[in-house]
Write a protein that holds these residues in place. Structure first.
Motif, PDB file in Angstrom:
ATOM      1  N   LYS A 232      73.970  21.900  18.395  1.00 26.20           N
ATOM      2  CA  LYS A 232      73.528  22.760  17.319  1.00 26.20           C
ATOM      3  C   LYS A 232      74.356  22.620  15.800  1.00 26.20           C
ATOM      4  O   LYS A 232      75.421  22.254  15.909  1.00 26.20           O
TER       5      LYS A 232
ATOM      6  N   PRO B 296      77.522  12.621  16.859  1.00 25.53           N
ATOM      7  CA  PRO B 296      77.230  13.641  15.726  1.00 25.53           C
ATOM      8  C   PRO B 296      77.179  12.681  14.179  1.00 25.53           C
ATOM      9  O   PRO B 296      76.333  13.347  13.277  1.00 25.53           O
ATOM     10  N   HIS B 297      77.777  11.768  14.040  1.00 27.98           N
ATOM     11  CA  HIS B 297      77.983  11.106  12.541  1.00 27.98           C
ATOM     12  C   HIS B 297      76.314  10.814  12.238  1.00 27.98           C
ATOM     13  O   HIS B 297      76.156  10.637  11.184  1.00 27.98           O
TER      14      HIS B 297
ATOM     15  N   ILE C 195      74.047  14.555  12.701  1.00 26.48           N
ATOM     16  CA  ILE C 195      73.958  15.433  11.696  1.00 26.48           C
ATOM     17  C   ILE C 195      73.084  15.310  10.461  1.00 26.48           C
ATOM     18  O   ILE C 195      72.409  15.965  10.052  1.00 26.48           O
TER      19      ILE C 195
ATOM     20  N   SER D 216      82.216  33.193  10.673  1.00 31.13           N
ATOM     21  CA  SER D 216      82.383  32.663  11.716  1.00 31.13           C
ATOM     22  C   SER D 216      84.106  32.436  11.990  1.00 31.13           C
ATOM     23  O   SER D 216      84.641  32.255  13.061  1.00 31.13           O
TER      24      SER D 216
ATOM     25  N   ARG E  76      80.250  18.515   2.250  1.00 30.09           N
ATOM     26  CA  ARG E  76      81.567  18.855   3.172  1.00 30.09           C
ATOM     27  C   ARG E  76      81.245  17.816   4.483  1.00 30.09           C
ATOM     28  O   ARG E  76      82.330  17.329   4.899  1.00 30.09           O
ATOM     29  N   GLU E  77      80.099  17.873   5.014  1.00 24.09           N
ATOM     30  CA  GLU E  77      79.944  17.090   6.144  1.00 24.09           C
ATOM     31  C   GLU E  77      80.625  15.552   5.858  1.00 24.09           C
ATOM     32  O   GLU E  77      80.710  14.703   6.920  1.00 24.09           O
TER      33      GLU E  77
ATOM     34  N   TRP F 148      83.192  14.647   4.387  1.00 27.15           N
ATOM     35  CA  TRP F 148      84.432  14.462   4.157  1.00 27.15           C
ATOM     36  C   TRP F 148      85.418  15.297   5.191  1.00 27.15           C
ATOM     37  O   TRP F 148      86.677  14.903   5.580  1.00 27.15           O
ATOM     38  N   MET F 149      84.793  16.524   5.642  1.00 27.03           N
ATOM     39  CA  MET F 149      85.769  17.438   6.256  1.00 27.03           C
ATOM     40  C   MET F 149      86.032  16.955   7.897  1.00 27.03           C
ATOM     41  O   MET F 149      85.058  16.691   8.210  1.00 27.03           O
TER      42      MET F 149
ATOM     43  N   PRO G 124      83.740  24.082   9.665  1.00 26.65           N
ATOM     44  CA  PRO G 124      84.615  25.493   9.710  1.00 26.65           C
ATOM     45  C   PRO G 124      83.603  26.460  10.408  1.00 26.65           C
ATOM     46  O   PRO G 124      84.066  27.516  10.613  1.00 26.65           O
ATOM     47  N   ILE G 125      82.445  26.052  10.916  1.00 27.84           N
ATOM     48  CA  ILE G 125      81.672  26.920  11.772  1.00 27.84           C
ATOM     49  C   ILE G 125      82.223  26.693  13.325  1.00 27.84           C
ATOM     50  O   ILE G 125      81.880  25.853  13.914  1.00 27.84           O
ATOM     51  N   LYS G 126      82.680  27.912  13.812  1.00 28.43           N
ATOM     52  CA  LYS G 126      83.102  27.862  15.135  1.00 28.43           C
ATOM     53  C   LYS G 126      82.225  27.512  16.184  1.00 28.43           C
ATOM     54  O   LYS G 126      82.588  26.716  17.157  1.00 28.43           O
ATOM     55  N   GLU G 127      80.928  28.130  15.929  1.00 33.37           N
ATOM     56  CA  GLU G 127      79.918  27.637  16.846  1.00 33.37           C
ATOM     57  C   GLU G 127      79.261  26.282  16.645  1.00 33.37           C
ATOM     58  O   GLU G 127      78.469  25.852  17.600  1.00 33.37           O
ATOM     59  N   ASP G 128      79.608  25.499  15.669  1.00 30.23           N
ATOM     60  CA  ASP G 128      78.843  24.230  15.652  1.00 30.23           C
ATOM     61  C   ASP G 128      79.385  23.558  16.774  1.00 30.23           C
ATOM     62  O   ASP G 128      80.383  23.249  17.391  1.00 30.23           O
ATOM     63  N   SER G 129      78.371  22.455  17.356  1.00 29.28           N
ATOM     64  CA  SER G 129      78.750  21.372  18.052  1.00 29.28           C
ATOM     65  C   SER G 129      79.598  20.335  17.192  1.00 29.28           C
ATOM     66  O   SER G 129      79.748  20.279  16.138  1.00 29.28           O
ATOM     67  N   ASP G 130      80.482  19.646  18.018  1.00 20.22           N
ATOM     68  CA  ASP G 130      81.550  18.630  17.483  1.00 20.22           C
ATOM     69  C   ASP G 130      81.138  17.885  16.447  1.00 20.22           C
ATOM     70  O   ASP G 130      79.809  17.385  16.577  1.00 20.22           O
ATOM     71  N   TRP G 131      81.805  17.626  15.353  1.00 18.52           N
ATOM     72  CA  TRP G 131      81.278  16.889  14.208  1.00 18.52           C
ATOM     73  C   TRP G 131      81.617  15.491  14.348  1.00 18.52           C
ATOM     74  O   TRP G 131      81.255  14.769  13.512  1.00 18.52           O
ATOM     75  N   GLY G 132      82.390  15.188  15.330  1.00 18.31           N
ATOM     76  CA  GLY G 132      82.921  13.682  15.344  1.00 18.31           C
ATOM     77  C   GLY G 132      83.740  13.379  14.108  1.00 18.31           C
ATOM     78  O   GLY G 132      83.840  14.112  13.119  1.00 18.31           O
TER      79      GLY G 132
ATOM     80  N   ARG H 165      81.031   9.871   9.362  1.00 19.94           N
ATOM     81  CA  ARG H 165      79.838  10.513   8.900  1.00 19.94           C
ATOM     82  C   ARG H 165      79.693  10.308   7.437  1.00 19.94           C
ATOM     83  O   ARG H 165      78.541  10.138   7.022  1.00 19.94           O
TER      84      ARG H 165
END
Lengths: 470, 446
Positions: free
Chosen positions: A123, A318-319, A322, A376, B365-366, B368-369, B373-381, B386
């Protein structure tokens, strides 16, 4: 859909304003029918003999140009297709492209279950909600019916997602189907060789079926043949070539089919479309996983925009996941939807009069991003949502919709001083240039926050509480 | 015995008499088996076995051995797909033989023909045209939606202009690592864009001229332009700092310094003295970029002002504003798509090639970050994977909407957008491996 205005719909309704549908008038119900927010069944009088004729006609006229097919059951069931327009601004695209991720029957059990869980649980927060993906495609790599059936069973135990069962061997499909015949999976795929067996299976098990052929005459023939045999839950795969002129022609096939269905009203081919961007992996290979996942995402991008109603993807990294899922959200957002939220003073967590006061605009995307970043991270605070006419911070500062006066108006009309005693506000980093003037106009102390609200926690550590508060 | 019998008919006869086994069968004469395409006969497994036994029991004379063996093999593969594993399994229910024929139909769809055509604009001037560029680029000329080659072949593929700046700037890590060695030198930066990253064009952004940054005088900025013109031989885009008060002066000086090179001057917009910029571009032989912010009517208005100033149509490119994937890309996409469709329908105010500032994708932000910052998010890798994909997908999406020219930054992203748009354009030189892939085999791909 052949009707364009609530008045046109209204002509087919009883016109008695009986309120049985929950709306005050038939006209209100008509406009919701047009928006697909109400169903005909919610108007019981329409099914009485005296209105039955009109009701039948209305059902025909309201039917979307592209057939809508449902995959899966229960809460996670997904409708695909059902589109009426070629371009989103002409009304909206209704059913977003379903993203299905693959598993295969030669995976080790633990590996399989783990992958299914990862797909199911994935998610990502976006504009006020968590995005999720949609389905799992089970591929028969072994070619063995029992192996496939065992794999399907395990996948079904692990997820409530809709399933796509993938094999060109009808016997393999049928064995798998037996495990999940109550889950309404999509079976993939009938082609010019195996179609009779698939037709038989689709009929007996009453499940949606995909038809495959890059030759559009054959694809059309298969669709017409299935539909003549009473099978209407059809999904078409015109083939996804991952490169070169093959890709160019794939792009054209998707557009031609959708054009024939929507613009020319060719019902014989007006079915949802399936794309398979994972064919990119056949060119680039697992040894070039990053390259393969990029090209898979590139192909996904093309067909999210041009008419795939469901697609099968391999990378669950994820890359790629997303941006793919975000693009689906962007393209399938209703362009008529308001882009702003109500201005006002929001409480995040349990703020006290010493809690920070953050300021943002009422552009929905900005608001939800800031709100979720603060919430959050469990920062008890106030969030003052200023009316910027629905424009984001940077543009609103440049365009003058956000200025010192708008901060002042917001402070006064939301009675902020009653709740926040320290008279200090934190404005967005992108509005830094307004800080001096805002202090002059409001008499409040202005602190400049980070340029990205994701950095508010770090900013808090260094800057809060300031001397003005303690 | 003249009568011919098909496999389906044998099956039916056997089924009719509930024959599951044939004993001591001898067949004399020729066996002629007509196999329907795709072996469209589904046989009950028991019958299949019976038939197999006929074949194997048949007495075969030496002269026809090979022919019959082949037939038998073909038949066997139809009777028992999946290496025969399923045939012996009694629990598979019999599939009734369907009395179906394929209903043959032709797929037909009409071409869409539009009245309008997008202006064709050439950027850059070679010696014969009074400049010093080694090549020029031409964009526009479309009479159909992008890559709808079945309606009308797209005349020119989209082009990529890679950004460079007149001072070191802060960049996302994934981008910065490609430019760290050239950030102090715009000429070297431009060279790298062309040599290593295959840029069709280079954009020099004169951002240091902003009074809030370095307030570099226009004269000095013009020198930077000369340097870049010396360093590379591709056509140039010259961008200001975006400061509406300073840009007219800066771009005027830059246009003069680049006399005759037919650069794209970026940009004129409604909040500034666009007249001064447009005049300078005209006087010194350049193309003007007409920039508005996600507003069709504003774009029409600004273009009309430019017409009034006497700017020829072939000297205008428009920039309707790029928003990043996830951060307003839907508005940018629809804005561009609507403009392009209006133009094709005949609205000449909007019939211009479209430039897109794809580097804006890094605002997401996706891109470069490090982590969500959202704790409930799945891992961004890893962010480094990205970012380029955000730039690619922002670019390609706007290319499908109608973009003809992309200003980009990450070399991998620029390369990928170039390659995929070449493919969609139908470029002959594009590698054509795709056709060799048996795509239906994705199902069994390992």
């Amino acid at each position: 859909m052949k009707l364009n205005s609530p008045m046109e719909v209204w002509k087919y309704l009883p016109g008695t304003n009986c309120k049985e549908c929950g709306e005050k008038t038939c006209l209100a119900f008509a406009s919701l029918l047009l928006e697909r927010k109400k169903k005909l069944e919610e108007c019981p009088p329409l099914f009485e003999p005296k209105y039955a004729e009109k009701g039948k006609k209305l059902a025909e006229l309201l039917a979307p140009e592209v057939r809508e097919v449902e995959i899966g059951i229960g809460e996670r069931a997904r409708k695909i297709g059902g589109e009426d327009v070629m371009h989103r601004h002409e009304r909206t695209f209704f059913n977003r492209t379903a993203l299905a991720f693959d598993v295969w029957d030669t995976m080790k059990e633990e590996e399989l279950r783990e992958r299914v869980r990862r797909i199911t649980d994935w998610k990502k927060f976006y504009v006020g909600e968590f995005l999720k993906v949609d389905a799992i495609a089970v591929r028969s790599v072994s070619g063995d019916a029992n192996t496939f059936a065992r794999c399907v069973k395990r996948v079904a135990e692990e997820t409530d997602f809709p399933l796509v069962l993938c094999s060109f061997d009808a016997r393999v499909i049928e064995e798998g189907l037996k495990e999940v015949s109550d889950r309404n999976p999509l079976i993939y795929a009938a082609d010019k060789e195996n179609w009779k067996e698939f037709l038989g299976i689709a009929k007996r098990y009453k499940v949606p079926v995909a038809l495959f052929s890059p030759d559009l005459d054959m694809l059309n023939s298969l669709a017409v043949t299935f539909s003549s045999a009473g099978i209407e839950d059809i999904v078409l795969d015109p083939g996804t070539y991952p490169e070169g002129q093959g890709l160019e022609q794939t792009f054209s096939r998707f557009i031609k089919i959708r054009r024939a269905g929507i613009v020319e009203g060719n019902k014989g081919i007006a079915y949802p479309l399936i794309a398979v961007p994972m064919t990119a992996w056949m060119v680039h290979g697992t040894e070039n996983a990053l390259e393969a996942s990029y090209w898979e995402a590139i192909i996904a991008d093309l067909f999210i925009i041009k008419y795939a109603d469901i697609m099968i993807l391999h990378s669950i990294e994820p890359h790629s996941l997303i941006p793919e899922r975000t693009l689906v959200a962007n393209i399938y957002t209703d362009p008529r939807r308001p882009v702003s939220v109500e201005p006002g003073l929001r409480e995040i967590g349990n703020p006290t009069e010493k809690s920070p006061l953050f300021v943002t605009t009422n552009f929905a995307l900005t608001y939800y991003t800031v709100e979720s970043d603060i919430a959050s991270n469990k920062i008890d605070s106030y969030l003052m949502v200023v009316d910027s006419e629905g424009i984001g911070v940077e543009s609103a500062v440049a365009g003058g919709q956000l200025n010192a006066e708008s901060f002042k108006d917001a402070l006064e009309s939301f009675n902020v001083a009653d709740k926040v005693k320290h008279k200090t506000m934190v404005i967005p980093g992108l509005a830094a240039r307004l800080s001096g003037e805002t202090e002059d106009v409001t008499g409040w102390t202005v602190l400049v926050g980070p340029r990205d609200s994701g950095r508010i926690p770090g900013w808090m550590e260094k800057n809060w509480p300031p001397e003005t508060v303690s | 015995m003249e009568k011919k019998i098909t496999l389906a008919e044998i099956a039916k006869i056997l089924e009719k008499y509930e024959i599951v086994e044939l004993e001591d069968v001898k067949i004399k004469g020729d066996i002629e088996l007509e196999l329907a395409e795709g072996g469209g006969v589904a046989l009950p497994p028991s019958i299949a076995q019976a038939l197999q036994s006929i074949i194997s029991a048949a007495h075969i004379s030496s002269s026809t051995t090979e022919a019959i063996a082949t037939t038998a093999q073909a038949l066997q593969s139809i009777l028992s797909p999946g290496a025969g594993a399923g045939v012996q399994k009694a629990q598979i229910p019999a599939t009734p033989a369907e009395e179906l024929e394929l209903i043959r139909t032709k797929f037909e769809v009409a071409k869409t023909e539009w009245n309008g055509q997008i202006e064709e604009v050439t950027i850059g001037a070679t010696r014969s045209d009074g400049g010093t560029r080694e090549a020029t680029v031409t964009i526009g000329g479309e009479k159909a939606l992008p890559f709808y080659n079945f309606d009308y072949q797209m005349p020119h593929p989209p082009v990529i202009s890679v950004d460079c700046f007149d001072m070191p700037i802060s960049l996302a890590k994934a981008v910065r690592e490609h430019y760290e060695d050239v950030m102090e030198d715009p000429g070297e930066w431009a060279k790298k864009n062309v040599r290593e990253f295959g840029a069709d064009m280079v954009t020099i952004h004169l951002i240091s001229t902003d009074p809030g940054i370095k307030d570099t005088p226009a004269r000095e900025a013009a020198k930077t332009v000369e340097e870049v013109l010396q360093a590379v031989k591709v056509p140039l885009v010259i961008g200001g700092s975006g400061n509406p008060d300073k840009d007219p002066e800066v771009l005027e000086a830059a246009a003069e310094a680049a006399e005759g090179e037919r650069c794209l001057i970026a940009s004129a917009n409604l909040n500034m003295d666009y007249e001064r910029i447009a005049k300078a571009a005209q006087e010194h032989g350049h193309v003007i970029l007409s920039w508005t912010q996600l507003d069709i009517n504003a774009q029409k208005t600004l273009n009309r002002y430019l017409f009034k100033l006497g700017v020829p149509r072939e000297d205008i490119v428009i920039d309707p504003t790029t928003a990043a994937l996830g951060y307003g890309l839907d508005y940018a996409f629809t804005n561009i798509e609507r403009m392009r469709i209006s133009a094709l329908k005949g609205d000449t105010d909007l019939a211009f090639p479209i430039s897109c500032g794809i580097t804006n994708a890094w605002g997401a932000r996706e891109a470069w970050m490090k982590d969500s910052p959202i704790k409930e998010d799945s891992d961004w890798g890893p962010a480094v994977y990205r970012g380029p994909l955000y730039e690619i997908m922002t670019g390609l999406t706007l290319g499908i909407a109608g973009g003809d020219m992309f200003m980009m930054m990450h070399p991998k992203a620029a390369g990928a957008v170039k390659r995929v748009t070449q493919m969609l354009f139908g470029a002959k030189e594009a590698e054509d491996e795709g056709k060799k892939v048996k795509i239906e085999e994705w199902v069994t791909w390992k």
